[in-house]
Motif scaffolding. Structure first.
Motif, PDB file in Angstrom:
ATOM      1  N   GLY A  97       2.084  -0.390   5.602  1.00 41.73           N
ATOM      2  CA  GLY A  97       1.553   0.565   6.817  1.00 41.73           C
ATOM      3  C   GLY A  97       0.850  -0.813   7.114  1.00 41.73           C
ATOM      4  O   GLY A  97       0.355  -2.165   7.083  1.00 41.73           O
ATOM      5  N   SER A  98       0.778  -0.309   8.647  1.00 40.27           N
ATOM      6  CA  SER A  98      -0.117  -0.589   9.622  1.00 40.27           C
ATOM      7  C   SER A  98      -1.827   0.008   9.557  1.00 40.27           C
ATOM      8  O   SER A  98      -2.920  -0.834  10.159  1.00 40.27           O
ATOM      9  CB  SER A  98       0.323  -0.994  10.685  1.00 40.27           C
ATOM     10  N   TYR A  99      -1.819   0.935   9.661  1.00 38.94           N
ATOM     11  CA  TYR A  99      -3.133   2.300  10.181  1.00 38.94           C
ATOM     12  C   TYR A  99      -2.275   3.308   8.690  1.00 38.94           C
ATOM     13  O   TYR A  99      -1.415   3.653   9.450  1.00 38.94           O
ATOM     14  CB  TYR A  99      -3.012   2.912  11.340  1.00 38.94           C
ATOM     15  N   LEU A 100      -3.484   3.539   8.399  1.00 36.16           N
ATOM     16  CA  LEU A 100      -3.605   5.146   7.769  1.00 36.16           C
ATOM     17  C   LEU A 100      -4.728   5.926   7.926  1.00 36.16           C
ATOM     18  O   LEU A 100      -6.107   5.255   7.054  1.00 36.16           O
ATOM     19  CB  LEU A 100      -3.287   4.110   5.565  1.00 36.16           C
ATOM     20  N   GLN A 101      -4.400   7.425   8.084  1.00 37.39           N
ATOM     21  CA  GLN A 101      -5.384   8.045   6.883  1.00 37.39           C
ATOM     22  C   GLN A 101      -5.324   9.294   6.167  1.00 37.39           C
ATOM     23  O   GLN A 101      -4.196   9.915   5.803  1.00 37.39           O
ATOM     24  CB  GLN A 101      -6.331   8.712   8.876  1.00 37.39           C
ATOM     25  N   LEU A 102      -6.385   9.199   5.082  1.00 37.96           N
ATOM     26  CA  LEU A 102      -6.276   9.635   4.195  1.00 37.96           C
ATOM     27  C   LEU A 102      -7.436  10.983   4.135  1.00 37.96           C
ATOM     28  O   LEU A 102      -8.323  10.339   3.280  1.00 37.96           O
ATOM     29  CB  LEU A 102      -5.578   8.910   3.016  1.00 37.96           C
ATOM     30  N   ASN A 103      -7.288  11.931   3.305  1.00 38.42           N
ATOM     31  CA  ASN A 103      -8.150  12.184   2.508  1.00 38.42           C
ATOM     32  C   ASN A 103      -8.321  12.320   1.329  1.00 38.42           C
ATOM     33  O   ASN A 103      -6.473  12.532   0.166  1.00 38.42           O
ATOM     34  CB  ASN A 103      -8.125  13.903   2.885  1.00 38.42           C
ATOM     35  N   LEU A 104      -9.162  11.872   0.294  1.00 38.38           N
ATOM     36  CA  LEU A 104      -9.172  11.243  -1.014  1.00 38.38           C
ATOM     37  C   LEU A 104      -9.300  12.954  -1.697  1.00 38.38           C
ATOM     38  O   LEU A 104      -8.439  13.111  -2.873  1.00 38.38           O
ATOM     39  CB  LEU A 104     -10.097  10.513  -1.912  1.00 38.38           C
ATOM     40  N   GLN A 105      -9.732  13.946  -0.919  1.00 34.68           N
ATOM     41  CA  GLN A 105      -9.178  15.066  -2.019  1.00 34.68           C
ATOM     42  C   GLN A 105      -8.191  15.736  -2.444  1.00 34.68           C
ATOM     43  O   GLN A 105      -8.009  16.506  -3.377  1.00 34.68           O
ATOM     44  CB  GLN A 105     -10.152  15.804  -1.797  1.00 34.68           C
ATOM     45  N   THR A 106      -7.397  15.392  -1.026  1.00 34.78           N
ATOM     46  CA  THR A 106      -6.152  16.421  -0.429  1.00 34.78           C
ATOM     47  C   THR A 106      -4.926  15.569  -1.201  1.00 34.78           C
ATOM     48  O   THR A 106      -3.990  16.418  -1.432  1.00 34.78           O
ATOM     49  CB  THR A 106      -6.227  17.433   0.289  1.00 34.78           C
ATOM     50  N   GLU A 107      -5.431  14.669  -0.432  1.00 35.51           N
ATOM     51  CA  GLU A 107      -4.326  13.468  -0.423  1.00 35.51           C
ATOM     52  C   GLU A 107      -3.544  14.036   0.689  1.00 35.51           C
ATOM     53  O   GLU A 107      -1.691  13.664   0.110  1.00 35.51           O
ATOM     54  CB  GLU A 107      -3.562  13.953  -1.687  1.00 35.51           C
ATOM     55  N   ILE A 108      -3.822  14.282   1.744  1.00 35.05           N
ATOM     56  CA  ILE A 108      -3.054  14.337   2.580  1.00 35.05           C
ATOM     57  C   ILE A 108      -3.630  13.887   3.720  1.00 35.05           C
ATOM     58  O   ILE A 108      -5.010  12.854   4.095  1.00 35.05           O
ATOM     59  CB  ILE A 108      -3.180  15.698   3.126  1.00 35.05           C
ATOM     60  N   GLY A 109      -2.652  13.017   4.393  1.00 37.90           N
ATOM     61  CA  GLY A 109      -2.849  12.088   5.726  1.00 37.90           C
ATOM     62  C   GLY A 109      -1.731  11.430   6.138  1.00 37.90           C
ATOM     63  O   GLY A 109      -0.456  12.442   6.559  1.00 37.90           O
ATOM     64  N   GLU A 110      -1.820  10.590   7.007  1.00 39.59           N
ATOM     65  CA  GLU A 110      -0.512   9.702   7.534  1.00 39.59           C
ATOM     66  C   GLU A 110      -0.654   8.473   8.152  1.00 39.59           C
ATOM     67  O   GLU A 110      -1.917   7.407   7.988  1.00 39.59           O
ATOM     68  CB  GLU A 110      -0.281  10.017   9.034  1.00 39.59           C
ATOM     69  N   LEU A 111       0.717   7.626   7.682  1.00 40.63           N
ATOM     70  CA  LEU A 111       0.690   5.942   7.847  1.00 40.63           C
ATOM     71  C   LEU A 111       1.365   6.201   8.915  1.00 40.63           C
ATOM     72  O   LEU A 111       3.383   6.434   8.496  1.00 40.63           O
ATOM     73  CB  LEU A 111       1.587   5.605   6.160  1.00 40.63           C
ATOM     74  N   THR A 112       1.103   4.992   9.478  1.00 46.72           N
ATOM     75  CA  THR A 112       2.307   4.528  11.052  1.00 46.72           C
ATOM     76  C   THR A 112       2.910   3.451  10.439  1.00 46.72           C
ATOM     77  O   THR A 112       2.843   2.565   9.102  1.00 46.72           O
ATOM     78  CB  THR A 112       1.370   4.184  11.754  1.00 46.72           C
ATOM     79  N   ASP A 113       3.885   3.436  10.658  1.00 46.65           N
ATOM     80  CA  ASP A 113       4.961   2.290  11.101  1.00 46.65           C
ATOM     81  C   ASP A 113       4.804   1.640   9.402  1.00 46.65           C
ATOM     82  O   ASP A 113       4.911   1.133   8.302  1.00 46.65           O
ATOM     83  CB  ASP A 113       4.119   0.400  10.360  1.00 46.65           C
ATOM     84  N   PRO A 114       5.564   2.629   8.705  1.00 53.49           N
ATOM     85  CA  PRO A 114       5.313   3.211   7.401  1.00 53.49           C
ATOM     86  C   PRO A 114       7.284   2.564   6.555  1.00 53.49           C
ATOM     87  O   PRO A 114       8.073   2.025   6.740  1.00 53.49           O
ATOM     88  CB  PRO A 114       5.813   4.996   6.878  1.00 53.49           C
ATOM     89  N   ARG A 115       6.606   1.785   5.258  1.00 53.44           N
ATOM     90  CA  ARG A 115       7.863   1.986   4.829  1.00 53.44           C
ATOM     91  C   ARG A 115       7.889   1.975   2.819  1.00 53.44           C
ATOM     92  O   ARG A 115       6.191   1.602   3.011  1.00 53.44           O
ATOM     93  CB  ARG A 115       8.187  -0.021   4.660  1.00 53.44           C
ATOM     94  N   TYR A 116       8.596   2.354   2.353  1.00 48.72           N
ATOM     95  CA  TYR A 116       8.027   3.228   0.803  1.00 48.72           C
ATOM     96  C   TYR A 116       8.752   2.149  -0.037  1.00 48.72           C
ATOM     97  O   TYR A 116      10.394   1.770   0.080  1.00 48.72           O
ATOM     98  CB  TYR A 116       7.994   4.167   0.986  1.00 48.72           C
ATOM     99  N   PHE A 117       8.921   2.752  -1.217  1.00 49.49           N
ATOM    100  CA  PHE A 117       9.532   1.101  -2.699  1.00 49.49           C
ATOM    101  C   PHE A 117       9.270   2.659  -3.269  1.00 49.49           C
ATOM    102  O   PHE A 117       8.382   3.033  -4.014  1.00 49.49           O
ATOM    103  CB  PHE A 117       9.130   0.286  -2.291  1.00 49.49           C
ATOM    104  N   ILE A 118      10.192   3.430  -3.886  1.00 49.11           N
ATOM    105  CA  ILE A 118      10.817   4.396  -5.046  1.00 49.11           C
ATOM    106  C   ILE A 118      10.724   3.258  -6.674  1.00 49.11           C
ATOM    107  O   ILE A 118      11.694   3.064  -6.123  1.00 49.11           O
ATOM    108  CB  ILE A 118      11.299   5.098  -4.928  1.00 49.11           C
ATOM    109  N   LYS A 119      10.112   3.289  -7.003  1.00 51.99           N
ATOM    110  CA  LYS A 119      10.222   2.297  -8.356  1.00 51.99           C
ATOM    111  C   LYS A 119      10.855   2.977  -9.166  1.00 51.99           C
ATOM    112  O   LYS A 119      11.800   1.919 -10.210  1.00 51.99           O
ATOM    113  CB  LYS A 119       8.725   2.431  -9.577  1.00 51.99           C
TER     114      LYS A 119
END
Length: 721
Positions: A97-119
């Motif tokens: 993605g291009s911009y990420l906000q993430l809380n390391l404790q809760t792993e809650i956040g949001e990612l803009t312009d996302p692309r994901y790959f499931i292994k």
């Protein structure tokens, strides 16, 4: 506002560190005791407040790796801001993605312009916004999903809301459009699919098809994964000519039992104005202590059920539906013996063709059988077969039958041959509901049976097709004597003439069942030659010829059988003519009038998976003459054709025909198959199958695989994965 002295010192120390030095030891630990390692071109920070890293940033925390152009981390809240060329690699997936906000404790956040790959699932996708909702969970707004490789979007699903659950390995989508070649082909308000192909509860892809007798039809199956060893499928099926039908399947499996139940219901057939159904139950049960039970029950509402509602020739050709319950017992009988007991309740539902009606089989209510084998008792082998049966029929003569069949043999065997003399006695007694033509209600019959089986084996080493083989020459002589006794006064509950074959000419009895014991004074002469691969010991090719010579005419016959002392000559060839060509052929010649009685030939060319050509010819004098030709063959890149023909030369009629095309891409397959087959005398049915398989997601349309496997021996699925 002044910066505290300690904080200034920490900031200075950070600036004095060389580039990449932060990767050697953890910079700090989060509240869950997972240390964080950072590499970057430049790192700035304030003690216990925030850290900022820029330029080729690489952050490692546990099994997560994050790379970006810039990150900013707030220690007090454990929030992180990430910008530019973001890649977050986790155990199950990779996020870009291009911009990420993430809380390391809760792993809650949001990612803009996302692309994901499931292994593991090999799936991928993108969206407008990706919301991280804790460990192993995230959700995409206006997201898509496909299993096609990168830069190939032949198909994908587009959803307003798409949830990915890597813990359960499932995806859930709402307001979904399935697009194929950028053309929307299916819309559903909700979809739940597996990321790894494992079983899961949810709606399956719709099944769409058409048959001449039922019209256009569509079915939307629902799969219920009740437990690891229980599942069910419920499939409403709408047929334009007949109405709404419900197809139901339930499967179960336990260590000591297992089975499946099928129940199909058409509450109101608009053509027949009746309720129609089909039921099939197959249950097996290990009862312990040598006992085993089974139940097989099949029933349909009417004689035309399969002809009207099935698109499978295997069902439309059925004439007797089995309804049977069994209980069996098995145990050893000393060192070289066994004991088997079986109790049986059996009847059939006979499906009548109005143009060719048949007599329904007898019911066995019940039948008890006992078989015992004892080997090597002072060089002798003992066998016993016994049965007691209550035969029942609504219109034919019926009653009880006791059959006893003990025998003693003395096998003499060496490495190059064997001799096996055998003496048997067959006793049968009846208790009938009405007298026979001879005026008896309790007739009986006792006959001795003598036989001698012998053979030799000669071997030699040889070379063929540039391979080393062991070739055998195996002459065999089989003699059998059974005196004649008139049995026309006895009822015939289950006896019929057995098919004449190479295996059958080495049996003592010519009739199946226990009601007829053939008279015989005859010898069988045969010769077999086998080609055995020297390296593997596998049999490559077998050729056999046999001739039965009768010393007297047969006196006991069923129907219009020949009674000459001459017997038919038989020859068979089976095995591999080459690594890619196999054959199974046989011929039976009648020496009385020098006519061909039976011919069975089959040749198959199978050079590779997805490439097969079969040709066969079957002939029985005055009964049928048929040819079978089938093939599966690629003709262009990713394209293959399928075809089969079963034609009756005697009736000048197509019995079954199939024509199909299949296209296999990297992540999808398309199959088009038309199948026409006879369902009754002078009646045919045509079924059209169209199926689009989106690899890893669903199959849309009617599955033709079973029809292709039945129509084309050697058919192989060649879908590209």
């Amino acid at each position: 506002m002044q910066t505290p002295t300690l904080c200034i010192l920490f900031h200075v120390l950070l600036l004095m560190l060389p580039v990449g030095a932060m990767g050697a030891d953890p910079l700090f630990q989060t509240d869950d005791n997972h240390p964080i390692y950072i590499d970057a071109d430049q790192i700035d920070g304030y003690y216990q407040q925030e850290i900022e890293a820029t330029g080729n940033v690489r952050v490692r925390r546990g099994d997560h790796v994050l790379t970006a152009d810039r990150i900013k981390y707030y220690q007090d809240t454990e929030d992180m801001e990430v910008e530019g060329n973001i890649m977050l690699e986790r155990v199950d997936d990779i996020l870009h993605g291009s911009y990420l906000q993430l809380n390391l404790q809760t792993e809650i956040g949001e990612l803009t312009d996302p692309r994901y790959f499931i292994k593991d699932g090999s799936g991928r996708g993108s969206g407008n916004l990706l919301l991280l909702e804790g460990e192993d969970h995230y959700r995409l707004k206006k997201g898509n999903y496909t299993t096609c490789p990168v830069d190939n979007d032949d198909w994908y699903i587009l959803a307003d809301d798409l949830r990915i659950d890597n813990e359960k390995q499932v995806g859930t989508a709402r307001r979904v459009t399935v697009r194929f070649k950028d053309v929307p082909i299916l819309y559903v308000p909700w979809m739940n699919f597996s990321l790894t192909g494992q079983r899961k509860t949810g709606l399956l892809a719709p099944v769409i098809g058409n048959t001449a007798r039922s019209g256009a039809e569509v079915s939307i199956p629902f799969y219920w994964n009740i437990a690891p060893n229980y599942d069910a499928t419920i499939a409403p099926r709408y047929m334009s000519k007949r109405g709404l039908m419900f197809n139901n399947e339930f499967r179960y499996l336990k260590p000591t039992l297992g089975g499946e139940l099928f129940f199909d219901l058409l509450p109101d057939d608009t053509v027949t104005n009746s309720t129609r159904y089909a039921l099939a139950l197959n249950h097996t049960h290990w009862l312990g202590s040598g006992w085993f039970g089974a139940l097989h029950y099949n029933r349909v509402s009417d004689d035309n059920y399969f002809r009207d509602l099935s698109n499978n020739i295997a069902f439309t050709s059925q004439t007797n539906l089995l309804q049977q319950a069994t209980a069996s017992y098995y145990s050893g009988l000393g060192r070289d013996g066994s004991l088997m007991f079986n109790a049986l309740l059996q009847q059939f539902q006979t499906i009548q063709d109005p143009r060719a009606r048949i007599i329904s089989p007898y019911k066995r209510l019940p039948q008890f059988t006992l078989n015992a084998i004892k080997r090597n008792v002072y060089g002798l082998d003992f066998d016993f077969a016994g049965s007691w049966t209550n035969f029942s029929h609504p219109s034919l003569q019926h009653g009880l039958r006791l059959a006893l069949y003990p025998s003693i043999s003395m096998p003499l065997q060496t490495s190059y041959g064997y001799i096996k003399p055998r003496v048997a006695l067959h006793h049968t007694r009846y208790n009938l509901n009405r007298p026979t033509a001879m005026g008896e209600k309790h007739p009986s019959r006792t006959l001795p049976i003598l036989s001698l089986d012998s053979g030799l084996v000669f071997e030699r080493d040889t070379t063929m097709w540039k391979e080393n083989f062991v070739q055998t020459i195996e002459p065999r002589l089989f003699y059998v004597f059974t005196p004649y006794k008139d049995q026309n006064f006895l009822p015939n509950f289950d006896s019929a003439e057995m098919d004449f074959s190479f295996a059958q000419i080495f049996t003592e009895r010519r009739f199946s069942g226990e009601d007829r014991i053939n008279d015989s004074n005859e010898i069988t002469l045969a010769l077999t030659s086998r080609m055995i691969q020297s390296a593997t010991g596998n049999e490559r090719l077998r050729f056999s010829v046999g001739q039965k010579v009768r010393f007297r005419e047969r006196r006991l016959v069923l129907g219009d059988q020949a009674t000459s002392t001459k017997s038919d000559f038989i020859a068979e060839l089976s095995g591999s003519l080459s690594p890619h060509i196999t054959t199974d052929a046989g011929i039976q010649l009648n020496q009385n009038n020098f006519l061909t009685e039976k011919v069975r030939t089959g040749v198959s060319y199978h050079p590779a998976p997805g490439k097969v050509v079969n040709a066969g010819y079957r002939y029985t004098r005055d009964v049928f003459e048929q040819v079978d030709i089938s093939t599966q063959w690629p003709f262009r890149k990713n394209w293959q054709g399928m075809a089969s023909v079963n034609y009756s030369l005697k009736d000048d009629r197509l019995l079954a025909g199939l024509l199909g095309l299949e296209y296999n891409a990297c992540c999808w397959s398309l199959r088009l198959v038309a199948n026409r087959f006879a369902t009754a005398e002078q009646k045919t049915s045509t079924a059209v199958f169209v199926q689009l398989e989106l690899n890893g997601l669903m199959k849309i349309g009617t599955n033709p695989i079973r029809v292709l496997q039945q129509g084309i021996p050697g058919y192989t699925r060649t879908s590209l994965q």
